[in-house]
Design a protein around this motif. Structure first.
Motif, PDB file in Angstrom:
ATOM      1  N   ASN B 329     -10.469   1.262  -1.111  1.00 51.45           N
ATOM      2  CA  ASN B 329      -9.234   0.637  -0.636  1.00 51.45           C
ATOM      3  C   ASN B 329      -9.158  -0.848  -0.955  1.00 51.45           C
ATOM      4  OD1 ASN B 329      -7.651   2.714   0.501  1.00 51.45           O
ATOM      5  ND2 ASN B 329      -9.149   2.885   2.151  1.00 51.45           N
ATOM      6  N   GLY B 330     -10.308  -1.520  -0.877  1.00 50.02           N
ATOM      7  CA  GLY B 330     -10.317  -2.941  -1.173  1.00 50.02           C
ATOM      8  C   GLY B 330      -9.913  -3.199  -2.614  1.00 50.02           C
ATOM      9  N   LEU B 331     -10.545  -2.462  -3.528  1.00 56.38           N
ATOM     10  CA  LEU B 331     -10.221  -2.633  -4.946  1.00 56.38           C
ATOM     11  C   LEU B 331      -8.764  -2.269  -5.209  1.00 56.38           C
ATOM     12  CD1 LEU B 331     -13.096  -1.388  -7.230  1.00 56.38           C
ATOM     13  CD2 LEU B 331     -11.948  -3.592  -7.252  1.00 56.38           C
ATOM     14  N   THR B 332      -8.307  -1.187  -4.594  1.00 55.07           N
ATOM     15  CA  THR B 332      -6.905  -0.816  -4.766  1.00 55.07           C
ATOM     16  C   THR B 332      -6.012  -1.961  -4.315  1.00 55.07           C
ATOM     17  OG1 THR B 332      -7.511   1.442  -4.275  1.00 55.07           O
ATOM     18  CG2 THR B 332      -5.175   0.919  -4.225  1.00 55.07           C
ATOM     19  N   GLY B 333      -6.337  -2.519  -3.146  1.00 54.29           N
ATOM     20  CA  GLY B 333      -5.546  -3.628  -2.630  1.00 54.29           C
ATOM     21  C   GLY B 333      -5.549  -4.799  -3.594  1.00 54.29           C
ATOM     22  N   GLY B 334      -6.729  -5.149  -4.112  1.00 57.10           N
ATOM     23  CA  GLY B 334      -6.826  -6.271  -5.042  1.00 57.10           C
ATOM     24  C   GLY B 334      -6.016  -6.010  -6.308  1.00 57.10           C
ATOM     25  N   ILE B 335      -6.164  -4.806  -6.853  1.00 59.67           N
ATOM     26  CA  ILE B 335      -5.487  -4.515  -8.123  1.00 59.67           C
ATOM     27  C   ILE B 335      -3.975  -4.434  -7.933  1.00 59.67           C
ATOM     28  CG2 ILE B 335      -5.219  -2.795  -9.939  1.00 59.67           C
ATOM     29  CD1 ILE B 335      -8.201  -2.154  -9.521  1.00 59.67           C
ATOM     30  N   VAL B 395       6.616  -6.022  -1.253  1.00 57.62           N
ATOM     31  CA  VAL B 395       5.364  -5.675  -1.923  1.00 57.62           C
ATOM     32  C   VAL B 395       4.134  -6.229  -1.210  1.00 57.62           C
ATOM     33  CG1 VAL B 395       6.230  -5.242  -4.214  1.00 57.62           C
ATOM     34  CG2 VAL B 395       5.794  -7.585  -3.506  1.00 57.62           C
ATOM     35  N   GLY B 396       4.292  -7.425  -0.608  1.00 57.99           N
ATOM     36  CA  GLY B 396       3.133  -8.030   0.046  1.00 57.99           C
ATOM     37  C   GLY B 396       2.537  -7.133   1.116  1.00 57.99           C
ATOM     38  N   PHE B 397       3.398  -6.375   1.767  1.00 57.05           N
ATOM     39  CA  PHE B 397       2.929  -5.478   2.826  1.00 57.05           C
ATOM     40  C   PHE B 397       1.942  -4.450   2.286  1.00 57.05           C
ATOM     41  CE2 PHE B 397       3.497  -1.432   5.092  1.00 57.05           C
ATOM     42  CZ  PHE B 397       3.056  -1.809   6.343  1.00 57.05           C
ATOM     43  N   ILE B 398       2.262  -3.910   1.110  1.00 57.09           N
ATOM     44  CA  ILE B 398       1.423  -2.871   0.514  1.00 57.09           C
ATOM     45  C   ILE B 398       0.010  -3.410   0.269  1.00 57.09           C
ATOM     46  CG2 ILE B 398       1.194  -1.303  -1.447  1.00 57.09           C
ATOM     47  CD1 ILE B 398       3.692  -0.722   0.066  1.00 57.09           C
ATOM     48  N   SER B 399      -0.052  -4.582  -0.372  1.00 59.53           N
ATOM     49  CA  SER B 399      -1.371  -5.139  -0.699  1.00 59.53           C
ATOM     50  C   SER B 399      -2.172  -5.373   0.562  1.00 59.53           C
ATOM     51  CB  SER B 399      -1.202  -6.480  -1.420  1.00 59.53           C
ATOM     52  OG  SER B 399      -0.117  -6.451  -2.277  1.00 59.53           O
ATOM     53  N   LYS B 400      -1.516  -6.002   1.539  1.00 57.45           N
ATOM     54  CA  LYS B 400      -2.275  -6.365   2.742  1.00 57.45           C
ATOM     55  C   LYS B 400      -2.687  -5.127   3.510  1.00 57.45           C
ATOM     56  CE  LYS B 400      -0.879 -11.060   3.052  1.00 57.45           C
ATOM     57  NZ  LYS B 400       0.192 -11.951   3.441  1.00 57.45           N
ATOM     58  N   TRP B 401      -1.860  -4.109   3.447  1.00 56.94           N
ATOM     59  CA  TRP B 401      -2.235  -2.862   4.117  1.00 56.94           C
ATOM     60  C   TRP B 401      -3.584  -2.373   3.593  1.00 56.94           C
ATOM     61  CZ3 TRP B 401      -0.283   0.086   8.047  1.00 56.94           C
ATOM     62  CH2 TRP B 401      -0.845   1.349   8.195  1.00 56.94           C
ATOM     63  N   PHE B 470       9.214  -1.858  -4.925  1.00 54.24           N
ATOM     64  CA  PHE B 470       7.802  -1.484  -4.927  1.00 54.24           C
ATOM     65  C   PHE B 470       7.159  -1.674  -3.559  1.00 54.24           C
ATOM     66  CE2 PHE B 470       8.500  -2.423  -9.491  1.00 54.24           C
ATOM     67  CZ  PHE B 470       8.257  -1.138  -9.947  1.00 54.24           C
ATOM     68  N   GLY B 471       7.893  -2.311  -2.639  1.00 53.46           N
ATOM     69  CA  GLY B 471       7.418  -2.378  -1.262  1.00 53.46           C
ATOM     70  C   GLY B 471       7.723  -1.097  -0.512  1.00 53.46           C
ATOM     71  N   LEU B 472       8.769  -0.405  -0.945  1.00 52.96           N
ATOM     72  CA  LEU B 472       9.151   0.822  -0.249  1.00 52.96           C
ATOM     73  C   LEU B 472       8.590   2.058  -0.934  1.00 52.96           C
ATOM     74  CD1 LEU B 472      12.852  -0.051   0.569  1.00 52.96           C
ATOM     75  CD2 LEU B 472      10.931   0.044   2.142  1.00 52.96           C
ATOM     76  N   ASP B 473       8.573   2.019  -2.263  1.00 57.19           N
ATOM     77  CA  ASP B 473       8.054   3.164  -2.995  1.00 57.19           C
ATOM     78  C   ASP B 473       6.862   2.696  -3.806  1.00 57.19           C
ATOM     79  OD1 ASP B 473       7.498   5.390  -4.385  1.00 57.19           O
ATOM     80  OD2 ASP B 473       9.300   5.365  -5.631  1.00 57.19           O
ATOM     81  N   ALA B 474       5.693   2.828  -3.215  1.00 53.19           N
ATOM     82  CA  ALA B 474       4.501   2.278  -3.859  1.00 53.19           C
ATOM     83  C   ALA B 474       3.725   3.347  -4.606  1.00 53.19           C
ATOM     84  CB  ALA B 474       3.611   1.604  -2.818  1.00 53.19           C
ATOM     85  N   THR B 475       4.327   4.531  -4.791  1.00 53.29           N
ATOM     86  CA  THR B 475       3.560   5.602  -5.432  1.00 53.29           C
ATOM     87  C   THR B 475       3.100   5.185  -6.819  1.00 53.29           C
ATOM     88  OG1 THR B 475       5.752   6.509  -5.734  1.00 53.29           O
ATOM     89  CG2 THR B 475       4.282   7.726  -4.301  1.00 53.29           C
TER      90      THR B 475
END
Lengths: 85, 493, 561
Positions: B329-335, B395-401, B470-475
């Motif tokens: 999850n960390g790497l996913t968040g970073g990338i 989008v920021g929400f996705i990364s921080k999540w 991309f904040g709403l549809d992050a697939t």
């Protein structure tokens, strides 16, 4: 109290009306207590079934709250420009 | 035929277009060339990504020389993602840039600017696509040299100093990287990254490997502006022309992040070096420091471009934080934050370019009342700002999540809390801007100004809408990032 | 329309349309969209309607249940009446923000999972902040940023909790929890911040009165009541809530008694009323949860009604302090009457909506044998009449004659007030019809003669206490300190002290460090600017120094390992 000259013309603001309203109000108060003779108030925890309990409880609680607020006033109240700097 | 040569075309196309711009010598023709080249490049990168998603890693060899002897371009999901990011942003900026470049750069230099732009793009794409260590260095230098030009074009005389500083720092960084690569070459006898990784995995631990890792980490950290090596960035971003800032902030540091990923996971991932030392702890500490100090500094800036430049340092901190967490999850968040930050910051700097077109260098005081005169610009800045804060739906929400989930999975509550508290710092500097734009009477500079031209607003708003979409549809974004993270983690043992 | 589309999206689309349309078309959007939403709400069946992939989770944007529909219904009715009240006077962006805010509230109602809940939760925080700012004054701007920071903090806490639950249980479903570990405590605290629970109740009375006369009507309805809904869904029967609720009840009364600003009195009484609901959720029986939901429903109506009457007064006179108002009944009869209906309802006078809902909560306390809770709630009911039921209309519309002779409400505001007044009385007169909407079956009759008599005694003698002690309640042009003092004054002072300390410490440290380095690095350090260490434009030399330090430390670190 600054009174606008015309204000007394409204019937609600006349001292006589106010006196009458007080009489009506007190009459209603007495009636609500006396009504307990005919209508049983169910006491769930004993005391709340006593005669006139609601009246006394309401009055005393409010008096206590007003006194508490008054007592807290000096500690909590500040001029309304307190935060405006 | 074309399909099998896509990886080569990815780099060759902008590389050939650059001298063409110089030959044409006309600003508008050069712009047209750049326009066609960048959009074609973007299309190629998307085609490559689709192929990688479909069929797995692509290997492309030049001149029929098999790796590890010949130069190999090797595209897996990680760099396919980076290629798309860089080339798409690079393409969206070009239509926007016509007016902005026209206003900010002397007309006789336009064709040179476009040549530098294309070279920079070539370099960045080259770094991302190549599977050869020395090639990495060469492309890095191409992009860096072009970057110095892109920055120095700024109207502000301080742009020259900023560019000069970046030149010194960039050169040191590149030197460190080449030293690191050289040491690795000495140890392994190969320059092919995949081959290098394989040989390192079977080798006993030697000191030069450690030194190589140290040189590479520091050199790359410099390029990606990891705290405290970020010092070149604020001035470079603040005084460069708007187009350069938008392009560089969205792409250049991201490619450096990619290099960090590539070296620490793919190359050193199976070696004994990684088992014995923890790069993660150092990067983690620096990332947290970057997030907090840079956000705090941003709060006190009066030059809006500089403010967002510091914010970039902080946002890069989130990316490296994700990398240092080193779990799925960390790497996913970073990338995914590489992408998300590129979109948000690209949008913000493009909109600041709109402001710059009307009033010159955007300072806080001069942006007062922006919402009344340039409502679309101001609204876009708000959305971009909300993305930086990490408000849900952006989008920021996705990364921080992902970052917070990763921290919680490790049981690091304090880190989860720090990540989220830091968003309040972002809220403060974004709020400062909102307050100025929405709650003040228009400044004298803005009094006569109107909304920016549509040719600039539309590309900027494409990114703004990207912030929300991309904040709403992050697939797509998070999904790709997750498989990239997975492939990186699989490479380590 | 796909099957999982939340009714909230209708309001969200309307919020955008309000920005794009003009004139009558805009008015039509404002009035029709909430009704359309109301219709859509009643099309939502029970249970999870559909799932969508988001991140790695299957989220459930729409889940129906009687409770959820009940809250969504009142939110959409509120959006309609608020729109009716405001559409001719509020600026378009305030209305647009209000509709987005309402859409967040409706979205929370139908959220089937924690992530959806959080998304809509933050949507509300965002747009309610905009509404506070629409007050347009410098005070509103400052209150707005404090409001935003408080809700951002609440959001952060909630998010930590939600992510913790997601990671540790692997489930994102909304289901009853108890505050037993760190994750669930964080969720509870995050929700309670939105419910204006102690110790941060101050945000509500700080922000709401600074908004525009129309804005405060919207603000009064959504944030705290969605928090109540979230508590019902997530923490029914959590014992902590009983204490929290009782504290809120008493806090609201005392502060409202001290207050001078008409709308701030009403704001404190929101805390007081939400206290009743929170307490009921803490009791947690079916009767209590019915009571909490019903009371929230009734509360939104009468509290909006009160804020509307106060809003009309502020709109017509430009004054909001009780000490500047008074005697307005002469020229604003309709507003006065509607204000009184709202005041009687909040005081739970028989034949008003408050009576049929609040007594549900009292009955739940009786059924569980909670003596203390029952008597405190009874005392609080008396106190509500004191601070909101009489104090508000008395000081605004009666008392001394302020000499103000404003016109009565404009037609649309009047229509909105009459509509809600009628609802207050209808609900009070025909409770059985309303009880059918509640989540659990109701076996309760509000109007037993003994109960009515008890409440009449309680309330009328509170009224007597008010008039007898009137001199003690004289309005003073003051505000009251609250916990917000900590971040409005103490924190600022602490910061300046800290800054001074740090400044001198930094100077001293810098000087000694400089002395050390001066000999070796005199050249490099020469160009220190006047700003903070990290904000300064560093000379190239010191950057290079950092690179060297980094490399050296890496090498040493690796060497040691």
């Amino acid at each position: 109290m600054k009174q606008a000259p015309k204000s007394d013309e409204h019937w609600l603001a006349r001292p006589r009306t106010i006196r009458q309203l007080w009489i009506v109000f007190i009459a209603i108060l007495v009636l609500t207590v006396l009504a307990q003779v005919f209508i049983k108030v169910k006491g769930y925890f004993g005391v709340d079934g006593w005669f006139g309990f609601g009246a006394a409880f309401g009055f005393l609680c409010c008096a206590a709250m007003v006194v508490l607020a008054k007592a807290l006033g000096p500690f909590l109240k500040r001029d309304d420009r307190y935060y405006d700097d | 035929m074309i399909e099998s040569n896509l990886p080569a075309l990815q780099v060759v196309l902008p590389l050939v277009a650059a001298p063409l711009c110089v030959l044409l010598r006309r600003g508008s023709l050069a712009w047209l060339v750049t326009w066609s080249a960048t959009w074609a490049t973007a299309a190629i990168s998307i085609a490559i990504l689709l192929r990688v998603l479909d069929a797995g890693t692509i290997s492309y060899t030049f001149g029929g020389w098999e790796p590890p002897w010949g130069i190999e371009y090797r595209v897996d999901i990680v760099n396919a993602f980076v290629l798309v990011l860089v080339s798409v942003i690079g393409a969206i900026i070009v239509p926007y840039a016509r007016r902005s470049v026209g206003a900010e750069i002397r007309s006789e230099q336009h064709y040179l600017f476009w040549a530098a732009y294309l070279l920079c793009l070539t370099g960045l794409l080259g770094v991302a696509i190549t599977g050869d260590a020395f090639n990495v260095f060469v492309f890095l230098e191409i992009s860096s040299l072009a970057t110095y030009i892109l920055i120095a074009c700024g109207q502000d005389r301080r742009a020259l100093v900023a560019s000069y500083q970046y030149l010194i720092m960039g050169t040191i960084g590149a030197t460190f990287i080449v030293i690191g690569i050289g040491l690795l070459y000495l140890m392994t006898g190969t320059l092919n990254l995949a081959d290098m990784a394989q040989r390192l995995s079977t080798m006993p631990l030697h000191r030069p490997q450690l030194a190589a890792l140290a040189f590479l980490t520091v050199g790359i950290s410099l390029k990606l502006a990891l705290f405290p090596l970020h010092l070149w960035l604020p001035n470079a971003y603040a005084y460069a022309p708007s187009v350069s800032t938008a392009f560089l902030s969205a792409t250049a540091t991201k490619v450096a992040v990619y290099l960090l990923l590539r070296f620490s996971y793919s190359v050193f991932g199976q070696s004994h070096v990684i088992e014995n030392i923890s790069v993660e702890a150092v990067i983690l500490a620096l990332s947290v420091a970057a997030i907090f100090t840079a956000s705090l500094v941003a709060i006190f800036q009066d030059d809006v471009k500089r403010m967002f430049a510091y914010s970039s340092v902080a946002q890069i901190g989130y990316i490296t934080l994700g990398i240092s967490l080193a779990n799925q999850n960390g790497l996913t968040g970073g990338i995914v934050h590489m992408f998300n930050h590129a979109v948000a910051k690209g949008a913000i700097f493009m909109l600041l370019g709109c402001v710059a077109l009307q009033i010159g260098q955007p300072l806080m005081a001069q942006m007062a009342g922006l919402a009344k005169r340039m409502p679309m610009t101001a609204a876009g800045l708000v959305v971009g700002g909300l993305s930086l804060i990490g408000v849900p739906g952006t989008v920021g929400f996705i990364s921080k999540w992902y970052l917070v989930v990763a921290a919680i999975e490790k049981g690091w509550w304090w880190l989860a809390a720090l990540v989220l508290i830091s968003s309040m710092l972002a809220a403060i500097y974004v709020w400062r801007l909102i307050e100025v734009c929405y709650f003040r009477e228009p400044s004298p500079e803005l009094e006569a100004a109107g909304e920016a031209p549509l040719s600039m607003l539309i590309p900027a708003w494409v990114l703004v809408i990207g912030c929300i979409y991309f904040g709403l549809d992050a697939t797509m974004t998070a999904g790709t990032a997750a498989s990239a993270a997975q492939s990186l983690l699989e490479a380590t043992r | 329309m796909t099957e999982w589309t939340s009714p909230a999206l209708i309001l969200l689309a309307a919020a955008i349309l309000i920005g794009l349309t003009r004139g009558h078309l805009r008015s039509a959007v404002i009035l029709v969209a909430p009704l359309l939403t109301l219709w859509a709400i009643w099309q939502v069946p029970d249970g999870v309607v559909g799932t969508v992939r988001f991140l790695d989770y299957a989220i459930e944007p729409v889940e129906g249940s009687p409770l959820r529909r009940l809250f969504a219904t009142i939110f959409s009715i509120m959006a309609f009446t608020g729109g009716l009240f405001a559409f001719r006077h509020a600026r378009w962006y305030e209305l647009s923000a209000a509709f987005a805010y309402a859409s967040g509230a409706v979205g929370v109602c139908f959220a089937g999972d924690l992530i959806t809940l959080f998304l809509f939760w933050e949507l509300m925080a965002l747009f309610s902040t905009v509404i506070v700012w629409c007050g347009g004054t410098p005070a509103a701007r400052k209150a707005g940023i404090r409001y935003a920071m408080m809700h951002l903090l609440g959001g952060v806490i909630l998010k930590v909790g939600i992510e913790g639950v997601v990671v540790h249980t692997g489930s994102i479903d909304i289901q009853p929890l108890l505050a037993t570990n760190f994750d669930t405590w964080m969720i509870l605290v995050g929700i309670l911040i939105n419910a204006a629970a102690p110790p941060v109740s101050a945000w509500l009375a700080d922000a709401y009165p600074e908004s525009s006369p129309t804005g405060s009507v919207f603000l009064s309805a959504f944030t705290t009541k969605t928090a109540v809904l979230a508590l019902i869904l997530l923490f029914p029967g959590e014992p902590v809530l009983i204490g929290v609720g009782l504290y809120m009840v008493m806090y609201g009364i005392i502060y409202a008694l001290l207050e001078n600003d008409a709308r701030r009195i009403l704001a404190y009484s929101i805390v007081n009323q939400v206290g009743f609901m929170v307490c009921a959720v803490g009791i947690g029986t079916q009767m209590a949860l019915n009571g909490a939901a019903a009371h929230a429903f009734a509360h939104i109506i009468y509290k909006a009604l009160l804020f509307m009457s106060a809003g009309v007064v502020v709109y017509r006179t430009g004054k909001n302090k009780c000490s500047d108002l008074g005697g307005l009944f002469r020229t604003m009869p309709l507003t006065t009457i509607c204000g009184i209906v709202g005041a009687l309802s909040i005081s739970s006078f028989p034949l008003t909506s408050g009576f049929v809902t609040k007594t549900l909560i009292s009955q739940a306390a009786i059924d569980q044998g909670l003596v203390v809770v029952y008597f405190l709630l009874a005392a609080a009911s008396a106190g509500v009449f004191l601070h909101a039921g009489i104090k508000f209309p008395w000081f605004v519309f009666f008392q001394k004659d302020s000499g103000l002779r404003p016109k009565d409400a404009p037609w649309n505001m009047a229509a909105a007030m009459v509509l809600f007044s009628a609802l207050c009385i209808l609900m009070g007169a025909f409770p059985e019809a309303f009880y059918r909407l509640l989540p659990y079956p109701v076996d309760y009759h509000a109007y037993s003669p003994g109960k009515v008599l008890f409440y009449l005694q309680l309330l009328l003698f509170s009224g007597l206490a008010f008039f007898v002690m009137l001199p003690w309640l004289k309005r003073t042009p003051t505000i009251s300190l609250d916990t917000d003092w900590l971040y409005r004054v103490a924190l600022k002072k602490a910061f300046s002290v800290l800054a001074d300390l740090l400044g001198s410490a930094q100077e001293r440290a810098q000087r000694s460090v400089q002395k050390l380095l001066q000999t070796a690095l005199a050249r490099i350090q020469r160009h220190h600017g006047p700003e903070g260490v990290l904000a300064r434009t560093w000379p190239t030399g010191s950057m290079v120094l950092w690179v060297a330090i980094m490399l050296a430390s890496y090498l040493i670190l690796y060497y040691l390992l």
